[in-house]
Write an enzyme that holds these catalytic residues in place. Structure first.
Site, mmCIF file in Angstrom:
data_model
loop_
_atom_site.group_PDB
_atom_site.id
_atom_site.type_symbol
_atom_site.label_atom_id
_atom_site.label_comp_id
_atom_site.label_asym_id
_atom_site.label_seq_id
_atom_site.Cartn_x
_atom_site.Cartn_y
_atom_site.Cartn_z
ATOM 1 N N SER A 71 2.741 -4.886 6.204
ATOM 2 C CA SER A 71 4.004 -4.242 6.576
ATOM 3 C C SER A 71 3.861 -3.097 7.573
ATOM 4 O O SER A 71 4.883 -2.584 8.045
ATOM 5 C CB SER A 71 4.734 -3.756 5.324
ATOM 6 O OG SER A 71 5.314 -4.857 4.641
ATOM 7 N N SER A 119 10.682 -1.523 2.865
ATOM 8 C CA SER A 119 9.709 -2.491 3.358
ATOM 9 C C SER A 119 10.124 -3.921 3.036
ATOM 10 O O SER A 119 9.336 -4.708 2.500
ATOM 11 C CB SER A 119 8.316 -2.198 2.788
ATOM 12 O OG SER A 119 7.310 -2.762 3.599
ATOM 13 N N THR A 210 3.652 2.155 5.118
ATOM 14 C CA THR A 210 2.649 1.567 4.226
ATOM 15 C C THR A 210 2.538 0.074 4.502
ATOM 16 O O THR A 210 3.389 -0.526 5.148
ATOM 17 C CB THR A 210 3.032 1.765 2.753
ATOM 18 O OG1 THR A 210 4.338 1.218 2.537
ATOM 19 C CG2 THR A 210 3.002 3.239 2.375
ATOM 20 N N ARG A 257 -3.145 4.716 -1.827
ATOM 21 C CA ARG A 257 -2.985 4.743 -0.371
ATOM 22 C C ARG A 257 -2.529 6.125 0.078
ATOM 23 O O ARG A 257 -3.115 6.725 0.988
ATOM 24 C CB ARG A 257 -1.984 3.678 0.090
ATOM 25 C CG ARG A 257 -2.430 2.244 -0.146
ATOM 26 C CD ARG A 257 -1.320 1.257 0.160
ATOM 27 N NE ARG A 257 -0.191 1.397 -0.761
ATOM 28 C CZ ARG A 257 0.927 0.690 -0.687
ATOM 29 N NH1 ARG A 257 1.091 -0.202 0.281
ATOM 30 N NH2 ARG A 257 1.895 0.858 -1.578
#
Length: 272
Positions: A71, A119, A210, A257
């Site tokens: 993404s 996303s 992300t 992350r």
């Protein structure tokens, strides 16, 4: 159409001239390993201050290894959508396709801004199909995004197809977006920068995206998924670009992350 192609060629030449002969030096930061260890993950991170000409890197070999962008490709996909008129702006509404998707936030009509924030894979797959193979290939190649290979399906090439990009290449792409040295009109780049603003605090903002290669569709290779967080931090008149990717062995590691990047930025005195 002819005028749009001419303008595209002019923008491309300007972008190429602006980025020629700009190869940053690299400083290895093995000490950042403690942040990865604290999160229980393996990966790499690149950090670069705008105008410094120097990248700080944890795990340099991995930083130059290419992976599916997942993404994080939504940044470029958004730029192309705006440039081609597939999206008129951040408030363009993309209707729900009526199918039940794995995240409830995807199961409704979404504006481009909302689709980027949650996303939404289905929305951006629809955007890719509307852009079309020829235009998508032309823009991805013009930007020199990773290996620029969109083979493997027009609406899946960044998820499970042939497209690959490294953390170092992510930094280069983000820097060119920030500096507006990409073959897009300023209004398109300004819009994408705006929708990238996902995290804010007193005196700072992070513009980012992300990514999770293997989440949707779920791959069956038997290897780890790849988690990304890429973007830049604006604070006190400075801009710091970052790109992280890690191996994800389960959903519980997804938060690592951001945890690792924020830990590094905090340790470097860039965030409170």
């Amino acid at each position: 159409m002819r005028m749009r192609l001419i303008l595209f060629a002019v923008l491309l030449l300007q972008a190429c001239a602006a980025t020629a002969n700009r190869q940053p030096s690299t400083t290895e930061r093995a000490d950042w390993g403690r942040h990865f260890q604290a999160a229980g993950v393996e990966g790499t991170m690149v950090l670069m201050k705008e105008g410094s000409g120097r990248m700080q890197v944890y795990n340099p070999a991995r930083a130059r290894t290419q992976y599916l962008p997942a993404s994080t490709f939504k940044v470029l996909n958004s730029l192309i959508a705006l440039e081609t008129g597939v999206s008129a702006g951040p408030d363009t509404i993309f209707p729900w396709d009526g199918k039940e998707h794995p995240l409830p936030a995807w199961n409704r009509d979404l504006t481009m801004r909302e689709a980027f924030a949650v996303s939404s894979v289905p929305v951006y797959q629809g955007i890719a199909r509307a852009i079309g193979q020829e235009r998508m290939a032309r823009y991805v190649d013009a930007v020199k995004y990773g290996n620029a290979d969109i083979g493997g399906g027009l609406d899946t090439f960044w998820l499970e197809g042939n497209l690959r990009i490294s953390a170092v290449e992510q930094i280069d792409f983000l820097r060119r977006l920030y500096e507006e040295h990409l073959p897009f009109f300023k209004r398109s780049m300004d819009t994408v920068k705006d929708i990238m603003a996902q995290d804010r605090g007193a005196g700072w903002v992070i513009r980012s995206k992300t990514g999770w290669a293997g989440f949707y569709p779920k791959h069956t290779s038997g290897g780890p998924d790849i988690g990304w967080w890429v973007g830049w931090l604006e604070r006190k008149g400075e801009v710091w670009f970052f790109a992280l990717n890690i191996d994800l062995k389960g959903a519980e590691q997804a938060k690592a992350r951001k945890d690792v990047v924020l830990a590094v930025l905090g340790a470097e005195g860039l965030l409170p």
